[in-house]
Design a protein around this motif. Structure first.
Motif, PDB file in Angstrom:
ATOM      1  N   PHE A  77       0.849  -1.197   0.000  1.00 47.75           N
ATOM      2  CA  PHE A  77       0.000   0.000   0.000  1.00 47.75           C
ATOM      3  C   PHE A  77       0.879   1.240   0.000  1.00 47.75           C
ATOM      4  O   PHE A  77       2.070   1.187   0.340  1.00 47.75           O
ATOM      5  CB  PHE A  77      -0.965  -0.020   1.188  1.00 47.75           C
ATOM      6  N   ALA A  78       0.308   2.376  -0.340  1.00 47.12           N
ATOM      7  CA  ALA A  78       1.076   3.557  -0.735  1.00 47.12           C
ATOM      8  C   ALA A  78       2.195   3.954   0.221  1.00 47.12           C
ATOM      9  O   ALA A  78       3.355   4.050  -0.178  1.00 47.12           O
ATOM     10  CB  ALA A  78       0.135   4.740  -0.939  1.00 47.12           C
ATOM     11  N   SER A  79       1.903   4.175   1.497  1.00 51.26           N
ATOM     12  CA  SER A  79       2.950   4.711   2.376  1.00 51.26           C
ATOM     13  C   SER A  79       4.033   3.688   2.697  1.00 51.26           C
ATOM     14  O   SER A  79       5.131   4.055   3.110  1.00 51.26           O
ATOM     15  CB  SER A  79       2.335   5.265   3.675  1.00 51.26           C
ATOM     16  N   ALA A  80       3.752   2.398   2.491  1.00 48.12           N
ATOM     17  CA  ALA A  80       4.785   1.375   2.734  1.00 48.12           C
ATOM     18  C   ALA A  80       5.929   1.502   1.746  1.00 48.12           C
ATOM     19  O   ALA A  80       7.040   1.028   2.002  1.00 48.12           O
ATOM     20  CB  ALA A  80       4.173  -0.020   2.659  1.00 48.12           C
ATOM     21  N   GLY A  81       5.658   2.137   0.600  1.00 44.37           N
ATOM     22  CA  GLY A  81       6.706   2.316  -0.398  1.00 44.37           C
ATOM     23  C   GLY A  81       7.664   3.439  -0.089  1.00 44.37           C
ATOM     24  O   GLY A  81       8.681   3.597  -0.777  1.00 44.37           O
ATOM     25  N   ALA A  82       7.376   4.228   0.956  1.00 41.85           N
ATOM     26  CA  ALA A  82       8.246   5.359   1.285  1.00 41.85           C
ATOM     27  C   ALA A  82       9.527   4.907   1.984  1.00 41.85           C
ATOM     28  O   ALA A  82      10.582   5.495   1.785  1.00 41.85           O
ATOM     29  CB  ALA A  82       7.499   6.356   2.167  1.00 41.85           C
ATOM     30  N   ALA A  83       9.446   3.885   2.816  1.00 38.85           N
ATOM     31  CA  ALA A  83      10.624   3.455   3.559  1.00 38.85           C
ATOM     32  C   ALA A  83      10.663   1.950   3.774  1.00 38.85           C
ATOM     33  O   ALA A  83      11.690   1.311   3.548  1.00 38.85           O
ATOM     34  CB  ALA A  83      10.684   4.171   4.911  1.00 38.85           C
ATOM     35  N   LEU A  84       9.554   1.355   4.206  1.00 41.21           N
ATOM     36  CA  LEU A  84       9.554  -0.059   4.572  1.00 41.21           C
ATOM     37  C   LEU A  84      10.009  -0.957   3.430  1.00 41.21           C
ATOM     38  O   LEU A  84      10.957  -1.745   3.577  1.00 41.21           O
ATOM     39  CB  LEU A  84       8.156  -0.478   5.046  1.00 41.21           C
ATOM     40  N   VAL A  85       9.352  -0.867   2.295  1.00 39.84           N
ATOM     41  CA  VAL A  85       9.684  -1.750   1.174  1.00 39.84           C
ATOM     42  C   VAL A  85      11.089  -1.480   0.638  1.00 39.84           C
ATOM     43  O   VAL A  85      11.877  -2.422   0.463  1.00 39.84           O
ATOM     44  CB  VAL A  85       8.614  -1.635   0.061  1.00 39.84           C
ATOM     45  N   PRO A  86      11.488  -0.214   0.373  1.00 38.46           N
ATOM     46  CA  PRO A  86      12.860   0.009  -0.097  1.00 38.46           C
ATOM     47  C   PRO A  86      13.920  -0.499   0.880  1.00 38.46           C
ATOM     48  O   PRO A  86      14.930  -1.090   0.461  1.00 38.46           O
ATOM     49  CB  PRO A  86      12.935   1.542  -0.250  1.00 38.46           C
ATOM     50  N   ASN A  87      13.725  -0.291   2.177  1.00 37.61           N
ATOM     51  CA  ASN A  87      14.706  -0.754   3.155  1.00 37.61           C
ATOM     52  C   ASN A  87      14.823  -2.275   3.139  1.00 37.61           C
ATOM     53  O   ASN A  87      15.919  -2.834   3.251  1.00 37.61           O
ATOM     54  CB  ASN A  87      14.318  -0.278   4.558  1.00 37.61           C
ATOM     55  N   ALA A  88      13.686  -2.949   3.006  1.00 40.53           N
ATOM     56  CA  ALA A  88      13.715  -4.414   2.948  1.00 40.53           C
ATOM     57  C   ALA A  88      14.437  -4.901   1.696  1.00 40.53           C
ATOM     58  O   ALA A  88      15.208  -5.868   1.747  1.00 40.53           O
ATOM     59  CB  ALA A  88      12.285  -4.957   2.997  1.00 40.53           C
ATOM     60  N   LEU A  89      14.215  -4.230   0.571  1.00 35.78           N
ATOM     61  CA  LEU A  89      14.848  -4.657  -0.675  1.00 35.78           C
ATOM     62  C   LEU A  89      16.353  -4.437  -0.651  1.00 35.78           C
ATOM     63  O   LEU A  89      17.123  -5.243  -1.188  1.00 35.78           O
ATOM     64  CB  LEU A  89      14.221  -3.918  -1.858  1.00 35.78           C
ATOM     65  N   VAL A  90      16.788  -3.348  -0.026  1.00 40.90           N
ATOM     66  CA  VAL A  90      18.235  -3.097   0.115  1.00 40.90           C
ATOM     67  C   VAL A  90      18.887  -4.216   0.919  1.00 40.90           C
ATOM     68  O   VAL A  90      19.933  -4.763   0.539  1.00 40.90           O
ATOM     69  CB  VAL A  90      18.481  -1.732   0.788  1.00 40.90           C
ATOM     70  N   ALA A  91      18.266  -4.582   2.034  1.00 39.55           N
ATOM     71  CA  ALA A  91      18.819  -5.654   2.870  1.00 39.55           C
ATOM     72  C   ALA A  91      18.800  -6.986   2.131  1.00 39.55           C
ATOM     73  O   ALA A  91      19.747  -7.782   2.225  1.00 39.55           O
ATOM     74  CB  ALA A  91      18.032  -5.754   4.171  1.00 39.55           C
ATOM     75  N   LEU A  92      17.723  -7.239   1.382  1.00 40.20           N
ATOM     76  CA  LEU A  92      17.601  -8.510   0.671  1.00 40.20           C
ATOM     77  C   LEU A  92      18.665  -8.649  -0.407  1.00 40.20           C
ATOM     78  O   LEU A  92      19.175  -9.762  -0.648  1.00 40.20           O
ATOM     79  CB  LEU A  92      16.204  -8.611   0.054  1.00 40.20           C
ATOM     80  N   ARG A  93      19.022  -7.561  -1.060  1.00 43.10           N
ATOM     81  CA  ARG A  93      20.077  -7.635  -2.086  1.00 43.10           C
ATOM     82  C   ARG A  93      21.409  -8.064  -1.483  1.00 43.10           C
ATOM     83  O   ARG A  93      22.221  -8.713  -2.140  1.00 43.10           O
ATOM     84  CB  ARG A  93      20.223  -6.288  -2.795  1.00 43.10           C
ATOM     85  N   ARG A  94      21.643  -7.691  -0.221  1.00 38.40           N
ATOM     86  CA  ARG A  94      22.885  -8.095   0.435  1.00 38.40           C
ATOM     87  C   ARG A  94      22.863  -9.563   0.833  1.00 38.40           C
ATOM     88  O   ARG A  94      23.866 -10.262   0.705  1.00 38.40           O
ATOM     89  CB  ARG A  94      23.139  -7.234   1.680  1.00 38.40           C
ATOM     90  N   THR A  95      21.724 -10.033   1.344  1.00 39.57           N
ATOM     91  CA  THR A  95      21.665 -11.383   1.891  1.00 39.57           C
ATOM     92  C   THR A  95      21.253 -12.445   0.869  1.00 39.57           C
ATOM     93  O   THR A  95      21.678 -13.599   0.970  1.00 39.57           O
ATOM     94  CB  THR A  95      20.675 -11.427   3.071  1.00 39.57           C
ATOM     95  N   HIS A  96      20.431 -12.069  -0.111  1.00 34.39           N
ATOM     96  CA  HIS A  96      19.928 -13.030  -1.101  1.00 34.39           C
ATOM     97  C   HIS A  96      19.932 -12.390  -2.488  1.00 34.39           C
ATOM     98  O   HIS A  96      18.872 -12.113  -3.070  1.00 34.39           O
ATOM     99  CB  HIS A  96      18.516 -13.492  -0.737  1.00 34.39           C
ATOM    100  N   PRO A  97      21.116 -12.133  -3.045  1.00 38.33           N
ATOM    101  CA  PRO A  97      21.191 -11.429  -4.335  1.00 38.33           C
ATOM    102  C   PRO A  97      20.559 -12.187  -5.493  1.00 38.33           C
ATOM    103  O   PRO A  97      20.264 -11.591  -6.533  1.00 38.33           O
ATOM    104  CB  PRO A  97      22.701 -11.238  -4.544  1.00 38.33           C
ATOM    105  N   ALA A  98      20.344 -13.501  -5.353  1.00 40.57           N
ATOM    106  CA  ALA A  98      19.774 -14.276  -6.451  1.00 40.57           C
ATOM    107  C   ALA A  98      18.260 -14.139  -6.546  1.00 40.57           C
ATOM    108  O   ALA A  98      17.660 -14.556  -7.534  1.00 40.57           O
ATOM    109  CB  ALA A  98      20.130 -15.756  -6.294  1.00 40.57           C
ATOM    110  N   ILE A  99      17.647 -13.556  -5.513  1.00 38.37           N
ATOM    111  CA  ILE A  99      16.187 -13.397  -5.527  1.00 38.37           C
ATOM    112  C   ILE A  99      15.819 -12.074  -6.184  1.00 38.37           C
ATOM    113  O   ILE A  99      16.317 -11.015  -5.803  1.00 38.37           O
ATOM    114  CB  ILE A  99      15.607 -13.456  -4.104  1.00 38.37           C
ATOM    115  N   THR A 100      14.944 -12.147  -7.171  1.00 34.29           N
ATOM    116  CA  THR A 100      14.414 -10.944  -7.824  1.00 34.29           C
ATOM    117  C   THR A 100      13.029 -10.650  -7.255  1.00 34.29           C
ATOM    118  O   THR A 100      12.175 -11.542  -7.214  1.00 34.29           O
ATOM    119  CB  THR A 100      14.300 -11.151  -9.342  1.00 34.29           C
ATOM    120  N   VAL A 101      12.826  -9.414  -6.803  1.00 37.78           N
ATOM    121  CA  VAL A 101      11.531  -9.021  -6.272  1.00 37.78           C
ATOM    122  C   VAL A 101      10.894  -8.015  -7.226  1.00 37.78           C
ATOM    123  O   VAL A 101      11.500  -6.998  -7.553  1.00 37.78           O
ATOM    124  CB  VAL A 101      11.656  -8.400  -4.865  1.00 37.78           C
TER     125      VAL A 101
END
Length: 306
Positions: free
Chosen positions: A102-126
């Motif tokens: 939902f809209a406000s989750a894209g301001a910080a929550l989702v981007p922060n999670a994706l940054v962390a995921l790229r470090r820990t699981h780079p093979a996963i595409t979201v």
């Protein structure tokens, strides 16, 4: 005609209708006329031998048979799409996870999670998409997304009444706050009294979301000065001194200069939950790390907004 004779086009159209909630919205998304969508649905219902949709004044709702079809159709379509990609020599998408928010989750929550995921699981595409909570719930049911970050307000009812019930996990629960121009008289303190919100000029949501942005339970008809769907646009209007708006506490860390976000005292507490939703069943291997990254990002964000 048996259901085995149902066309792939009809299945794709049916999944789109289930996700969008109306024939009109599905037609727009697919680039079809509404009559063409109706014909595809009619052909699928003839093949099934039973109604798949309940037509209502506010759109459509899946019948029990429709729920079975959309669940099976999602698997068939995904398998055929994967086969087409493999035949075309394109990368395997088994490690792809589809996330709705939902809209406000894209301001910080989702981007922060994706940054962390790229470090820990780079093979996963979201692959992500924004939508309202009702739209995302339909997308989950239609198999169009694997996970959805939803918003929930008291009394915290289930996001829909379909069965089986969605599996929900609370990522965060924080009080609703008010965003004020830094030079506003109410911005001088550490909180705002709910009585002082009377007579304010509000920056509200647009369309069906117009109530978003106005403090709930005001004892007057709100004076809406501006409407905007995007949270950043609302906050920039606040910074420009055009009015005040409500925000979830999770946006504290991303507000633009010239805005103060304060808690509100007095009146009933206005709590909001951020939920992570998915269909029940075993968590797919690629989905589990994405869910874990969202949970970790929510904890960090919650600590930063306190």
């Amino acid at each position: 005609m048996s259901f085995a004779d149902a066309s792939l086009t009809a299945l794709r159209v049916f999944r789109e209708v289930a996700e969008r909630g109306t024939l009109t919205a599905a037609a727009t998304a697919l680039g079809y006329t509404q009559s063409a969508v109706s014909r595809q649905i009619a052909s699928l219902e003839r093949a099934a031998g039973t109604p798949l949709l309940e037509r209502r004044h506010d759109g459509v709702r899946l019948t029990p048979a429709g729920q079975v079809v959309v669940r099976r159709a999602a698997g068939v379509i995904d398998q055929l799409d994967a086969t087409a990609r493999e035949l075309a020599g394109l990368p395997d998408e088994r490690a792809t996870v589809r996330l709705g928010w939902f809209a406000s989750a894209g301001a910080a929550l989702v981007p922060n999670a994706l940054v962390a995921l790229r470090r820990t699981h780079p093979a996963i595409t979201v692959i992500t998409r924004e939508g309202s909570t009702p739209t995302l719930v339909r997308a989950l049911r239609a198999g169009a997304v694997d996970l959805a970050v939803l918003a929930s307000a008291p009394p915290y009812r289930p996001p829909d009444s379909e069965t089986p019930a969605l599996e929900l996990r609370t990522l965060a629960e924080r009080g609703l706050r008010v965003a004020l121009p830094a030079g506003h008289p109410l911005a001088r303190g550490d909180y705002v009294d709910v009585a002082d919100l009377a007579g304010q000029r509000w920056i509200a949501g647009s369309g069906a979301d117009q109530g978003m942005g106005v403090w709930p339970g005001l004892g007057e008809r709100p004076r809406i000065a501006h409407t905007a769907r995007d949270w950043l646009a609302k906050l920039q209007l606040v910074a420009a001194g055009c009015g005040v708006t409500t925000v979830p506490a999770s946006l504290v860390t991303v507000v633009p200069a010239g805005v103060r976000i304060l808690p509100v005292r007095g009146g009933p507490g206005e709590q909001r939950r951020i939920l992570l939703a998915r269909l029940p069943g075993p968590l797919p291997e690629a989905v589990a790390p994405v869910a874990a990254a969202l949970r970790a990002a929510a904890v960090t964000l919650d600590a930063g907004s306190g």
